[in-house]
Design a protein around this motif. Structure first.
Motif, PDB file in Angstrom:
ATOM      1  N   ALA A 140       0.846  -1.188   0.000  1.00 22.79           N
ATOM      2  CA  ALA A 140       0.000   0.000   0.000  1.00 22.79           C
ATOM      3  C   ALA A 140       0.880   1.236   0.000  1.00 22.79           C
ATOM      4  CB  ALA A 140      -0.901   0.002   1.223  1.00 22.79           C
ATOM      5  N   THR A 141       0.723   2.046  -1.014  1.00 18.03           N
ATOM      6  CA  THR A 141       1.510   3.259  -1.056  1.00 18.03           C
ATOM      7  C   THR A 141       0.575   4.438  -1.257  1.00 18.03           C
ATOM      8  OG1 THR A 141       1.816   2.885  -3.391  1.00 18.03           O
ATOM      9  CG2 THR A 141       3.613   2.245  -1.954  1.00 18.03           C
ATOM     10  N   PRO A 142       0.054   4.964  -0.150  1.00 16.96           N
ATOM     11  CA  PRO A 142      -0.905   6.060  -0.258  1.00 16.96           C
ATOM     12  C   PRO A 142      -0.265   7.262  -0.937  1.00 16.96           C
ATOM     13  CG  PRO A 142      -0.166   5.799   2.005  1.00 16.96           C
ATOM     14  CD  PRO A 142       0.404   4.670   1.239  1.00 16.96           C
ATOM     15  N   GLU A 143      -0.844   7.628  -2.055  1.00 18.59           N
ATOM     16  CA  GLU A 143      -0.256   8.705  -2.837  1.00 18.59           C
ATOM     17  C   GLU A 143      -0.530  10.057  -2.205  1.00 18.59           C
ATOM     18  OE1 GLU A 143       1.329   8.093  -6.393  1.00 18.59           O
ATOM     19  OE2 GLU A 143       2.226   9.460  -4.977  1.00 18.59           O
ATOM     20  N   SER A 144      -1.785  10.235  -1.706  1.00 13.49           N
ATOM     21  CA  SER A 144      -2.152  11.557  -1.230  1.00 13.49           C
ATOM     22  C   SER A 144      -2.476  11.562   0.256  1.00 13.49           C
ATOM     23  CB  SER A 144      -3.379  12.052  -2.003  1.00 13.49           C
ATOM     24  OG  SER A 144      -4.395  11.076  -1.926  1.00 13.49           O
ATOM     25  N   VAL A 195      14.581   1.039   1.042  1.00 13.73           N
ATOM     26  CA  VAL A 195      15.134   1.455  -0.240  1.00 13.73           C
ATOM     27  C   VAL A 195      14.023   2.058  -1.096  1.00 13.73           C
ATOM     28  CG1 VAL A 195      16.204   0.643  -2.388  1.00 13.73           C
ATOM     29  CG2 VAL A 195      16.933  -0.313  -0.196  1.00 13.73           C
ATOM     30  N   VAL A 196      14.337   3.172  -1.756  1.00  6.75           N
ATOM     31  CA  VAL A 196      13.444   3.721  -2.771  1.00  6.75           C
ATOM     32  C   VAL A 196      14.218   3.702  -4.082  1.00  6.75           C
ATOM     33  CG1 VAL A 196      12.205   5.755  -3.588  1.00  6.75           C
ATOM     34  CG2 VAL A 196      12.211   5.208  -1.152  1.00  6.75           C
ATOM     35  N   VAL A 197      13.640   3.095  -5.111  1.00  6.56           N
ATOM     36  CA  VAL A 197      14.344   2.997  -6.383  1.00  6.56           C
ATOM     37  C   VAL A 197      13.988   4.200  -7.255  1.00  6.56           C
ATOM     38  CG1 VAL A 197      14.543   1.699  -8.534  1.00  6.56           C
ATOM     39  CG2 VAL A 197      14.564   0.501  -6.343  1.00  6.56           C
ATOM     40  N   ALA A 198      15.006   4.916  -7.718  1.00  8.17           N
ATOM     41  CA  ALA A 198      14.799   6.001  -8.676  1.00  8.17           C
ATOM     42  C   ALA A 198      15.121   5.455 -10.058  1.00  8.17           C
ATOM     43  CB  ALA A 198      15.692   7.186  -8.339  1.00  8.17           C
ATOM     44  N   LEU A 199      14.097   5.271 -10.863  1.00 12.80           N
ATOM     45  CA  LEU A 199      14.280   4.693 -12.196  1.00 12.80           C
ATOM     46  C   LEU A 199      14.603   5.809 -13.185  1.00 12.80           C
ATOM     47  CD1 LEU A 199      14.029   1.942 -13.676  1.00 12.80           C
ATOM     48  CD2 LEU A 199      11.683   2.581 -14.207  1.00 12.80           C
ATOM     49  N   ASP A 209       5.214   0.567 -12.222  1.00 18.30           N
ATOM     50  CA  ASP A 209       4.278   0.048 -11.220  1.00 18.30           C
ATOM     51  C   ASP A 209       4.444  -1.455 -11.024  1.00 18.30           C
ATOM     52  OD1 ASP A 209       3.398   2.582 -11.171  1.00 18.30           O
ATOM     53  OD2 ASP A 209       1.610   2.222 -12.416  1.00 18.30           O
ATOM     54  N   VAL A 210       4.646  -2.137 -12.151  1.00 11.87           N
ATOM     55  CA  VAL A 210       4.816  -3.582 -12.066  1.00 11.87           C
ATOM     56  C   VAL A 210       6.115  -3.911 -11.343  1.00 11.87           C
ATOM     57  CG1 VAL A 210       4.949  -5.714 -13.398  1.00 11.87           C
ATOM     58  CG2 VAL A 210       3.510  -3.833 -14.201  1.00 11.87           C
ATOM     59  N   LEU A 211       7.157  -3.135 -11.654  1.00 12.45           N
ATOM     60  CA  LEU A 211       8.446  -3.347 -10.998  1.00 12.45           C
ATOM     61  C   LEU A 211       8.295  -3.136  -9.488  1.00 12.45           C
ATOM     62  CD1 LEU A 211      11.466  -3.919 -11.404  1.00 12.45           C
ATOM     63  CD2 LEU A 211      11.828  -1.462 -11.647  1.00 12.45           C
ATOM     64  N   GLN A 212       7.566  -2.079  -9.131  1.00 10.56           N
ATOM     65  CA  GLN A 212       7.325  -1.771  -7.725  1.00 10.56           C
ATOM     66  C   GLN A 212       6.585  -2.915  -7.027  1.00 10.56           C
ATOM     67  OE1 GLN A 212       6.145   2.203  -6.527  1.00 10.56           O
ATOM     68  NE2 GLN A 212       4.196   1.382  -5.800  1.00 10.56           N
ATOM     69  N   ALA A 213       5.573  -3.420  -7.703  1.00  9.28           N
ATOM     70  CA  ALA A 213       4.799  -4.504  -7.109  1.00  9.28           C
ATOM     71  C   ALA A 213       5.628  -5.783  -7.006  1.00  9.28           C
ATOM     72  CB  ALA A 213       3.547  -4.752  -7.942  1.00  9.28           C
ATOM     73  N   ALA A 214       6.431  -6.049  -8.036  1.00  9.58           N
ATOM     74  CA  ALA A 214       7.226  -7.273  -8.047  1.00  9.58           C
ATOM     75  C   ALA A 214       8.248  -7.288  -6.917  1.00  9.58           C
ATOM     76  CB  ALA A 214       7.916  -7.437  -9.394  1.00  9.58           C
ATOM     77  N   MET A 215       8.885  -6.135  -6.686  1.00  6.15           N
ATOM     78  CA  MET A 215       9.920  -6.087  -5.657  1.00  6.15           C
ATOM     79  C   MET A 215       9.351  -5.787  -4.284  1.00  6.15           C
ATOM     80  SD  MET A 215      13.143  -4.076  -7.351  1.00  6.15           S
ATOM     81  CE  MET A 215      12.307  -2.526  -7.577  1.00  6.15           C
ATOM     82  N   PRO A 252       9.255   0.752  -3.263  1.00  2.00           N
ATOM     83  CA  PRO A 252       8.782   1.906  -4.034  1.00  2.00           C
ATOM     84  C   PRO A 252       9.691   2.209  -5.223  1.00  2.00           C
ATOM     85  CG  PRO A 252       8.878   2.430  -1.697  1.00  2.00           C
ATOM     86  CD  PRO A 252       9.495   1.088  -1.854  1.00  2.00           C
ATOM     87  N   VAL A 253       9.089   2.442  -6.378  1.00  2.00           N
ATOM     88  CA  VAL A 253       9.843   2.790  -7.579  1.00  2.00           C
ATOM     89  C   VAL A 253       9.309   4.114  -8.101  1.00  2.00           C
ATOM     90  CG1 VAL A 253      10.378   2.154  -9.963  1.00  2.00           C
ATOM     91  CG2 VAL A 253      10.265   0.387  -8.203  1.00  2.00           C
ATOM     92  N   VAL A 254      10.179   5.092  -8.331  1.00  2.00           N
ATOM     93  CA  VAL A 254       9.760   6.383  -8.859  1.00  2.00           C
ATOM     94  C   VAL A 254      10.530   6.661 -10.138  1.00  2.00           C
ATOM     95  CG1 VAL A 254       9.520   8.844  -8.391  1.00  2.00           C
ATOM     96  CG2 VAL A 254       9.408   7.212  -6.501  1.00  2.00           C
ATOM     97  N   PRO A 255       9.831   6.783 -11.273  1.00  2.00           N
ATOM     98  CA  PRO A 255      10.541   7.140 -12.502  1.00  2.00           C
ATOM     99  C   PRO A 255      11.006   8.590 -12.426  1.00  2.00           C
ATOM    100  CG  PRO A 255       8.254   6.480 -12.938  1.00  2.00           C
ATOM    101  CD  PRO A 255       8.383   6.641 -11.484  1.00  2.00           C
ATOM    102  N   VAL A 256      12.236   8.842 -12.769  1.00  2.00           N
ATOM    103  CA  VAL A 256      12.755  10.208 -12.724  1.00  2.00           C
ATOM    104  C   VAL A 256      13.524  10.491 -14.006  1.00  2.00           C
ATOM    105  CG1 VAL A 256      12.993  10.284 -10.220  1.00  2.00           C
ATOM    106  CG2 VAL A 256      14.898   9.495 -11.603  1.00  2.00           C
ATOM    107  N   CYS A 257      13.781  11.764 -14.219  1.00  2.00           N
ATOM    108  CA  CYS A 257      14.690  12.147 -15.288  1.00  2.00           C
ATOM    109  C   CYS A 257      15.590  13.220 -14.725  1.00  2.00           C
ATOM    110  CB  CYS A 257      13.918  12.640 -16.504  1.00  2.00           C
ATOM    111  SG  CYS A 257      15.003  13.154 -17.827  1.00  2.00           S
TER     112      CYS A 257
END
Lengths: 89, 672
Positions: B2-6, B124-128, B144-150, B153-158
């Motif tokens: 569960a990762t409450p966004e807001s 750990v928080v993964v910055a993709l 999202d799938v990567l986050q669920a699999a591991m 938390p996975v956050v795409p960044v640039c």
């Protein structure tokens, strides 16, 4: 400490530095201490890994395609990696 | 998970949290670090190590995040200084969260490190990062799938566009506050070793202190990790240690059981998250590498590229330098002289003859360094320098180095101080030490400046050829010194193993940051020393009595005269060389002071006094003599021992004297 560069085929395995360009190989075994294994394993080269030899010319390092990246391995190091040939293209 | 966004309320507590930034090389980690911290960062060394430590502060949602940039590593073994630093920090300081930066275009590499980090028991928080690059080569990742699999938390960044960084920080704060509870799916050892694993972990659990997670310790024991083995000997009763050793001895492939267990975990995550299997796209990285890594064409390309860099530096930088020198030094000095009139107080003299020329010289070198370092930083960030390292590898081996020493040595042409500091890109160890010791052989901007002033005076039309020859002599001496040091220095030869990153458009802020750090290194270390020392030289050449001919400096020259005579020097040339130790460009100004007279008669004066043979000998000695004081101080700091600096100085004094001696006598044969 320095081993002789041997082209001798042992149990169908050859050192990585003797493999021609464009060849797909499977890594089978290593000849080195734990520090060597740790480094090579961290870059994704483990027994069973499939890699492609991209460049292997002259006396420079060997360039591999392994796990979606290009990895350069020094010639001396490549000599300690024993591989099985998969195909030659 | 569960990762409450807001649903999360930002904490009103304004405590600061420590967050570690981890990731393998070539994932854009430093770009993210720079984007997050901006100018609020501090660069130093890890205590007692030649590895760069960067820290920064980020304010986010009323919280202060203390961000520590860990060295870029692929794993957390004890076999490299960088990896040891990273894990000692993580286990010792226990940051609240680890941000693991992962390159989407090389997902497996990044996740391997993640698989090691997860066992440390720190969230750990993964910055993709670099999802755009991944898409370009046909890899489509579902975060999202990567986050669920591991279950991490996975956050795409640039990093280059600052995209997603706020979301990343938001998630880090949530995790730190415990709003996001995660029970990550951990990697296991290969099935055939599970039983042994359980057996050992039970033996360990009873005695181990809490800061070391038992799972991690057991895995590391399987890997025959020397540090962890040591640790157990301290914390466990001897009979337990003995029985663990006996178990491990029966399982000599335990190492591979752990490593392939991790890769099995990584493979599962990749299979889950990558939507389209990678189609083999022949990108332009492949196409460019056909040429750029070729032993012949690659060398040619390297020569061409560096040639352009040097020409650019000379064409653009040189006029700028002269302009600055003219407007800054000459004008200010003459304006001040005019203001003082006839009675110049001692401090006025100090200002006009000591401080201003010192400051001016430093400032006037800036354009050259700026251009040179920018060019190299662009090549590095675009991914080219790894190819340069690749083609140079076989030549560097002769010196006991490998290809990656090429970049730091190249920086030496700009200034030796950043070259010595640049050796930090190498793994700490023998190759790094050798690179630091050899860096002063590379003729820096200041030494080249001395050559460009004096060579035309002595050799006129042939000056460029002489200058080229001097650089060649310096590089030959570098090779000789490298060969010798390599033969006699103890320790294991290091080998090259590195990733060649995909070529990409250089990121402006990353380039700017690198240049800023390098120029600052020069300014900070050189400027203070150069300015202070120009005052000292001015003092020594003026006092006692105000006559350069009888000053302290002149006395030093007379003391050196017997040795100097052998290489065609008089006492003034000897003093000029000595003063160059403070800063190379001092040689010219010292010589001018000692010869007396003004700028215009300088060339004629020199020609009247010295033969071309003496001139050549002087230039050779200047090129090879010990590096300037700031460089030596930097070498001392980086190697942690004055002995290495003394060794380097001894080698350079000997070589410069020998080369000067042969140059003088050979020139005497040919010129007369």
């Amino acid at each position: 400490m320095q081993r002789k560069n041997s082209n001798v085929v042992q149990n169908g395995l050859v050192p990585l530095n003797t493999v021609g360009e464009g060849t797909d190989v499977v890594i089978r075994s290593f000849d080195g201490g734990h520090a060597f294994l740790a480094r090579i394993a961290a870059l994704g080269l483990i027994p069973g890994s499939e890699v492609r030899v991209l460049a292997n010319r002259g006396r420079g390092p060997v360039l591999l395609h392994a796990r979606d990246t290009r990895v350069a391995v020094g010639r001396g190091m490549a000599n300690k990696i024993l591989v099985e040939l998969k195909s030659a293209s | 998970m569960a990762t409450p966004e807001s649903g999360h309320q930002l904490g009103t507590v304004s405590d600061s949290i420590t967050v570690a930034l981890a990731g393998p090389p070539n994932v854009g980690k430093s770009t993210i670090f720079n984007a997050l911290t901006g100018l609020r960062q501090r660069v130093g060394n890890w205590p007692g190590k030649t590895v760069e430590r960067k820290e920064g502060v980020v304010e986010f949602g009323g919280r202060t995040i203390h961000l520590v940039d860990l060295p870029g590593t692929y794993a957390l073994t004890a076999h490299s200084v960088e990896e040891e630093i990273a894990r000692e920090f993580l286990l010792g300081e226990r940051p609240r969260v680890i941000i693991a930066v992962v390159n989407a275009a090389a997902l497996e590499r990044g996740l391997y490190l993640v698989s090691e980090l997860l066992l440390l028991g720190i969230p750990v928080v993964v910055a993709l990062n670099m999802t755009d690059v991944a898409e370009a080569i046909g890899v489509d990742i579902e975060p999202d799938v990567l986050q669920a699999a591991m279950s991490v938390p996975v956050v795409p960044v640039c990093g280059t566009g600052r995209l997603g960084l706020d979301r990343l920080l938001q998630r880090v704060v949530e995790v730190a506050d415990g709003c996001v509870q995660s029970a990550p799916r951990l990697p296991q050892v290969r099935p055939d070793h599970r039983q042994v694993y359980d057996q050992i972990i039970q033996l360990i659990r009873k005695h181990l202190r809490a800061e070391y997670p038992a799972e991690w310790v057991t895995m590391k024991l399987f890997e025959a990790d020397p540090r962890v083995t040591e640790l157990l000997q301290q914390q466990l009763p001897p009979e337990t240690v003995e029985s663990i050793r006996a178990i491990l001895q029966r399982h000599d492939d335990a190492f591979w059981a752990v490593v392939s267990g991790r890769y099995e975990w990584v493979g599962r995550m990749v299979r889950a998250a990558v939507k389209r299997p990678r189609t083999r796209v022949i990108g332009w990285t492949e196409r460019a590498d056909e040429w750029l890594t070729h032993p012949v064409w690659g060398m040619l390309a390297l020569g061409l590229i560096l040639g352009v860099v040097f020409l650019l530096t000379a064409w653009v930088g040189k006029p700028l330098q002269e302009l600055l020198d003219e407007s800054l030094v000459t004008r200010t000095a003459s304006a001040l002289r005019a203001a003082f009139g006839d009675s110049v107080p001692w401090w006025g003299q100090l200002l006009v003859e000591g401080v201003i020329p010192g400051v001016g010289t430093v400032a006037s070198f800036l354009p050259i360094m700026l251009i040179f370092f920018t060019a190299l930083a662009v090549l590095e960030d675009a991914g080219y320098m790894a190819r340069a390292a690749f083609v140079m590898d076989r030549f560097m081996h002769v010196l006991g180095l490998h290809g990656r020493s090429f970049l730091p040595l190249m920086l030496g042409f700009g200034c030796n101080v950043p070259a010595v500091l640049g050796a930090r890109v190498l793994e700490a160890g023998r190759a790094q030490l050798l690179t630091i010791l050899l860096a002063p052989f590379v003729p820096c901007t200041a030494r080249l400046a001395v050559i460009t002033v004096l060579a035309p005076i002595f050799f006129g039309f042939w000056a460029p050829l002489v200058a080229f020859g001097l650089v060649a002599i310096a590089l030959v001496c570098l090779a000789i010194a490298g060969w010798l040091l390599n033969r006699f220095m103890p320790g294991q030869r290091s080998v090259l193993i590195m990733e060649l990153p995909l070529y990409h458009k250089p990121d402006l802020s990353t380039v700017a940051r690198a240049v800023y750090d390098q120029v600052l290194a020069f300014l900070r270390k050189a400027a203070t020393v150069i300015v202070v020392m120009s005052v000292v030289v001015w003092y020594a050449s003026t006092y006692p009595g105000g006559d350069p001919g009888t000053s302290y400096l002149a006395r030093l020259g007379h003391a050196l005269a017997p040795a100097a005579k052998l290489i065609g020097f008089d006492s003034r040339l000897a003093v000029a060389v000595m003063s160059s130790v403070i800063a190379k460009e001092n040689a010219i100004s010292t010589l001018a002071i000692l010869l007396g007279g003004d700028q215009r008669t300088f060339a004629d004066g020199i020609r009247a006094i010295y033969s071309p043979a003496s001139g050549l000998s002087f230039l050779v000695v200047m090129t090879l003599f010990v590096p300037c004081l700031p460089t030596m101080v930097t070498m001392w700091k980086e190697t942690g021992s004055i002995n290495w600096v003394l060794l380097s100085a001894a080698i350079m004094v000997t070589m410069s004297f020998a080369a000067g001696l042969s140059a003088f006598h050979l020139a005497n044969i040919f010129f007369r």
